[in-house]
Design a protein around this motif. Structure first.
Motif, short mmCIF file in Angstrom:
data_model
loop_
_atom_site.label_atom_id
_atom_site.label_comp_id
_atom_site.label_asym_id
_atom_site.label_seq_id
_atom_site.Cartn_x
_atom_site.Cartn_y
_atom_site.Cartn_z
N GLY A 108 0.81 -1.22 0.00
CA GLY A 108 0.00 0.00 0.00
C GLY A 108 0.85 1.27 0.00
N VAL A 109 1.95 1.23 -0.75
CA VAL A 109 2.79 2.43 -0.86
C VAL A 109 2.20 3.33 -1.94
CG1 VAL A 109 5.12 3.25 -1.41
CG2 VAL A 109 4.82 1.15 -0.08
N VAL A 110 1.50 4.35 -1.51
CA VAL A 110 0.75 5.23 -2.43
C VAL A 110 1.17 6.68 -2.22
CG1 VAL A 110 -1.28 3.69 -2.57
CG2 VAL A 110 -1.14 5.40 -0.73
N PRO A 111 0.84 7.57 -3.16
CA PRO A 111 1.23 8.98 -3.02
C PRO A 111 0.80 9.55 -1.66
CG PRO A 111 0.39 8.59 -5.22
CD PRO A 111 0.18 7.31 -4.46
N GLY A 112 1.73 10.24 -1.02
CA GLY A 112 1.44 10.89 0.27
C GLY A 112 1.66 9.99 1.48
N ALA A 113 1.91 8.68 1.27
CA ALA A 113 2.05 7.76 2.42
C ALA A 113 3.36 8.00 3.16
CB ALA A 113 1.99 6.31 1.93
#
Ligand SMILES: C[S@@+](CC[C@H](N)C(=O)[O-])C[C@H]1O[C@@H](n2cnc3c(N)ncnc32)[C@H](O)[C@@H]1O
Length: 288
Positions: free
Chosen positions: A50-55
């Motif tokens: 779940g490495v997504v933008p903003g994480a």
């Protein structure tokens, strides 16, 4: 009491740190072969974590930072990556790479994954690529990951599978031990390269650590190089656990060990190049 005294773990951890301090430069220099070898599996791992933008992401046992930069790229300028590792020498390369790449969202911190000195519930995601199997107490490492994740946060680890599915790793270790006059090791002994490959073991550890929604996926990651000599160059400079055994031998015995490994692994030479089979386990889970 059945359990080992804590001091034994401390000694094993100190030896592990020394081993990776010594092979730090070799692992960093081998980035050009490690990157293509692990690229597909790494992208899958980051998706499953779940490495997504903003994480905000914790990278445990980050090494020289190859996957750290992939994480930094994915989370973007509004995200953040803390790359941690037991070895200050190898982590220095991660810091240098992040600076050279202009990634201002990356920080590094020397930290034993079994005793992360990080506050509770800080991260959205945790990643650990080819590190957890080296922990003397991987369950404690997983408990630390649960602790630093926010509720609902996600993790993905990558470790080697069984010895049968990773015959090059198994051959390297057994040949090194034979030349050192040491008995064969239980491949699943804690802290070894293949220690978490025992079928079902990693899922059991994730359950015991308190994770939920646990799923392990097998990923084929063949090592493709022009020749077996290129693979042996990688192993001789970068593969800490194998180098650790061979370096204790006198020069002639050490050369005989390297030569036997090369000969045995030559069986994976094909007309178009050398291809060593590898199977990795990606385990994803969530903190409830
Ligand atoms: C095979 S390298 C992998 C590095 C990096 N993740 C990669 O895939 O390129 C294994 C790393 O695990 C680290 N390591 C071993 N035991 C550790 C521990 N207890 N805590 C944190 N890092 C550890 C080593 O220092 C080394 O950098």
């Amino acid at each position: 009491m059945e359990s080992e005294p804590a001091v034994d773990h401390d000694l094993a951890t100190a030896e592990m740190r020394a081993q990776w301090n010594r092979t730090a430069k070799g692992w960093d220099d081998a980035g050009t072969v490690i990157r293509p070898w692990l690229h597909k599996a790494t992208q899958a791992m980051l998706g499953m974590a779940g490495v997504v933008p903003g994480a905000h992401v914790l990278d445990v046992a980050a090494g020289a930072g190859d996957q750290t930069l992939d994480i930094a790229e994915r989370v973007g300028p509004h995200g953040y990556v803390l790359a941690t590792d037991l070895s200050p020498e190898i982590l220095r390369f991660a810091a240098e790479q992040a600076a050279a790449g202009g990634y201002r969202n990356v920080e590094t911190r020397v930290s034993d994954g079994q005793r992360l000195q990080i506050e509770d519930s800080r991260f959205d995601a945790v990643v650990c690529r080819l590190g957890l199997m080296f922990f003397g107490d991987p369950l404690q490492g997983l408990r630390e990951m649960v602790r630093v994740l926010k509720p609902g946060g996600t993790v993905c680890t990558m470790v080697f599978g069984t010895p049968q599915a990773n015959p090059c790793v198994a051959t390297l270790m057994s040949t090194a031990l034979r030349h050192a006059g040491m008995p064969p090791l239980d491949p699943y002994q804690p802290g070894g390269l293949l220690s978490l490959g025992k079928p079902g073991l990693i899922d059991e550890l994730f359950i015991e650590a308190g994770f939920c929604e646990i799923a392990t996926t097998k990923v084929a990651a063949p090592f493709r190089l022009p020749s077996v000599k290129d693979y042996m160059n990688f192993i001789r400079t970068s593969a800490g656990p194998v180098v650790q055994i061979v370096k204790r031998l006198d020069p002639a015995t050490a050369e005989a060990a390297w030569s036997d490994m090369e000969q045995a692994l030559g069986r994976y030479q094909q007309p178009g190049g050398w291809e060593g089979p590898n199977e990795l386990l990606l385990t994803a889970a969530r903190r409830s």
